[in-house]
Scaffold this active site. Structure first.
Site, short mmCIF file in Angstrom:
data_model
loop_
_atom_site.label_atom_id
_atom_site.label_comp_id
_atom_site.label_asym_id
_atom_site.label_seq_id
_atom_site.Cartn_x
_atom_site.Cartn_y
_atom_site.Cartn_z
N MET A 196 -12.16 4.81 -0.94
CA MET A 196 -12.82 5.12 0.34
C MET A 196 -13.38 6.53 0.18
O MET A 196 -12.91 7.49 0.80
CB MET A 196 -11.81 5.02 1.49
CG MET A 196 -11.36 3.58 1.76
SD MET A 196 -9.84 3.47 2.71
CE MET A 196 -8.64 3.53 1.37
N ASP B 46 -4.65 3.67 -2.16
CA ASP B 46 -5.72 4.06 -1.25
C ASP B 46 -6.22 5.47 -1.54
O ASP B 46 -5.46 6.44 -1.45
CB ASP B 46 -5.21 4.01 0.20
CG ASP B 46 -5.03 2.58 0.70
OD1 ASP B 46 -6.01 1.81 0.62
OD2 ASP B 46 -3.93 2.24 1.16
N GLY C 211 -4.86 -4.15 6.30
CA GLY C 211 -4.72 -3.44 7.56
C GLY C 211 -3.99 -4.25 8.63
O GLY C 211 -4.41 -5.33 9.00
N GLY C 212 -2.86 -3.71 9.05
CA GLY C 212 -2.12 -4.32 10.16
C GLY C 212 -1.45 -5.64 9.83
O GLY C 212 -1.16 -6.44 10.73
N MET D 73 -8.76 8.38 -0.42
CA MET D 73 -9.55 8.83 0.74
C MET D 73 -10.01 10.26 0.53
O MET D 73 -9.25 11.09 0.00
CB MET D 73 -8.69 8.76 2.00
CG MET D 73 -8.12 7.37 2.24
SD MET D 73 -7.20 7.32 3.78
CE MET D 73 -6.58 5.63 3.73
N SER E 116 0.85 -1.20 0.00
CA SER E 116 0.00 0.00 0.00
C SER E 116 0.88 1.24 0.00
O SER E 116 1.64 1.46 0.95
CB SER E 116 -0.89 0.02 1.24
OG SER E 116 -1.40 1.33 1.42
N HIS F 282 -1.17 -1.23 -4.29
CA HIS F 282 -2.44 -0.93 -3.63
C HIS F 282 -2.53 0.58 -3.44
O HIS F 282 -1.66 1.20 -2.82
CB HIS F 282 -2.52 -1.67 -2.29
CG HIS F 282 -3.83 -1.50 -1.59
ND1 HIS F 282 -4.94 -2.24 -1.89
CD2 HIS F 282 -4.20 -0.66 -0.59
CE1 HIS F 282 -5.95 -1.87 -1.11
NE2 HIS F 282 -5.52 -0.91 -0.31
N GLY G 148 -8.90 4.43 6.77
CA GLY G 148 -8.54 5.84 6.95
C GLY G 148 -7.06 6.08 7.20
O GLY G 148 -6.54 7.11 6.81
N PHE G 149 -6.40 5.13 7.81
CA PHE G 149 -4.99 5.35 8.18
C PHE G 149 -4.17 4.07 8.08
O PHE G 149 -4.72 2.98 8.25
CB PHE G 149 -4.91 5.88 9.63
CG PHE G 149 -5.71 7.13 9.84
CD1 PHE G 149 -5.17 8.36 9.50
CD2 PHE G 149 -7.01 7.08 10.32
CE1 PHE G 149 -5.92 9.54 9.65
CE2 PHE G 149 -7.76 8.23 10.47
CZ PHE G 149 -7.21 9.47 10.14
N GLY G 150 -2.89 4.26 7.84
CA GLY G 150 -1.96 3.15 7.91
C GLY G 150 -1.52 2.96 9.36
O GLY G 150 -1.95 3.69 10.26
N HIS H 107 -8.32 1.22 -4.12
CA HIS H 107 -9.23 1.02 -2.99
C HIS H 107 -9.91 2.35 -2.73
O HIS H 107 -9.32 3.26 -2.16
CB HIS H 107 -8.39 0.55 -1.78
CG HIS H 107 -9.18 0.35 -0.54
ND1 HIS H 107 -8.59 0.12 0.68
CD2 HIS H 107 -10.52 0.34 -0.31
CE1 HIS H 107 -9.54 -0.02 1.60
NE2 HIS H 107 -10.71 0.11 1.03
N GLY I 102 1.13 -1.87 4.09
CA GLY I 102 1.72 -0.54 3.91
C GLY I 102 2.93 -0.35 4.78
O GLY I 102 4.08 -0.45 4.33
N SER I 103 2.69 -0.10 6.07
CA SER I 103 3.80 0.29 6.95
C SER I 103 4.83 -0.82 7.15
O SER I 103 6.02 -0.52 7.28
CB SER I 103 3.24 0.75 8.31
OG SER I 103 2.33 -0.18 8.82
N MET J 201 -11.53 -5.64 5.50
CA MET J 201 -10.72 -4.65 6.21
C MET J 201 -10.44 -5.17 7.62
O MET J 201 -11.36 -5.47 8.37
CB MET J 201 -11.48 -3.31 6.34
CG MET J 201 -11.63 -2.51 5.07
SD MET J 201 -10.08 -2.08 4.26
CE MET J 201 -9.24 -1.08 5.51
C1 DX5 Z 1 -6.26 1.84 5.46
C2 DX5 Z 1 -5.78 1.46 4.09
C3 DX5 Z 1 -4.68 0.49 4.06
C4 DX5 Z 1 -3.40 0.92 4.74
C5 DX5 Z 1 -2.78 -0.30 5.34
O1 DX5 Z 1 -7.48 2.50 5.35
O2 DX5 Z 1 -6.86 0.91 3.33
O3 DX5 Z 1 -4.41 0.04 2.73
O4 DX5 Z 1 -2.47 1.53 3.90
O5 DX5 Z 1 -1.65 0.09 6.03
P1 DX5 Z 1 -0.93 -0.84 7.11
O6 DX5 Z 1 -0.41 -2.02 6.37
O7 DX5 Z 1 0.13 0.06 7.66
O8 DX5 Z 1 -1.99 -1.23 8.11
ZN ZN Z 2 -6.44 -0.06 1.39
#
Ligand code: DX5
Ligand code: ZN
Length: 217
Positions: free
Chosen positions: A66, A32, A174-175, A34, A5, A30, A140-142, A64, A195-196, A135
């Protein structure tokens, strides 16, 4: 499939980041999107998607969405080179129509379930989707923590896919880290957004390599 991501990438050099993460073993980008309305954050739009294509990113772009409403952006992203477009049922008044719009635009269609969204909403649209995205954090956030109750939902969705007899990908977002990816795969997922754990690592290939190793173990 591993779908890094880019939410956690360095946006000041996004083309290079995408190139690097694909060379490091990522399968899809990926992407995102928003809108600070459906989710409390604001990211990137179709212009950035077409820029990445022009830059030379050949890997599938997994958009994706949102955003609410989503229909006009579905068309814009399809024209900008998106391969997959995933939407949330809460983001459209007419879910069946929006999913068909994605298909009519020539893209693969995905539906995304928030942690509190019941998988029952799949029952009437499972015949038209190409991917179901569970999800495992609130969108909303990484860098959020994986919500453990997602495992039961992944299993329930895998059962629904089996019963449908269709070729539908099961993506989780996510996570996800190298420590929990095997458990997520065992529950039935086949496509992993991260992502992270990837972009926060000094070596993208080590991060992706560790995930693949856990998947094989
Ligand atoms: C959150 C995003 C994810 C996010 C995942 O709303 O849809 O794609 O980037 O990030 P990590 O892997 O850090 O949870
Ligand atoms: Zn996503």
């Amino acid at each position: 499939m591993i779908a890094p991501s880019i939410l956690s990438a360095d946006f000041s050099r996004l083309g290079k980041e995408c190139e690097d993460v694909i060379s490091a073993g990522g399968d899809w980008i990926h992407f995102d999107v928003m809108d600070n309305h459906y989710v409390p954050n604001l990211t990137i739009g179709p212009l950035v998607c077409s820029s990445l294509k022009k830059y030379g990113i050949k890997a599938p772009i997994d958009v994706h969405l949102m955003v609410k409403p989503c229909d006009s952006l579905i068309k814009d992203f399809a024209e900008s080179g998106a391969d997959w477009i995933t939407i949330h049922p809460e983001s459209t008044e007419h879910l069946d129509r929006s999913l068909r719009l994605i298909k009519d635009c020539g893209c693969k269609a995905g539906i995304s379930l928030n942690p509190s969204t019941s998988p029952e909403c799949l029952d009437y649209i499972i015949d038209i989707v190409d991917m179901i995205l569970v999800m495992s954090v609130n969108p909303g956030f990484g860098r959020q923590k994986f919500i453990d109750s997602s495992i039961a939902k992944i299993k329930a969705v895998r059962e629904k896919i089996k019963r449908s007899g269709r070729d539908i990908r099961l993506e989780v977002d996510g996570g996800i880290t190298a420590s929990n990816i095997a458990m997520i795969a065992a529950a039935g997922a086949d496509t992993f957004v991260s992502g992270s754990a990837i972009f926060g690592s000094p070596s993208y290939s080590d991060a992706i390599g560790m995930m693949r190793k856990s998947l094989k173990a």
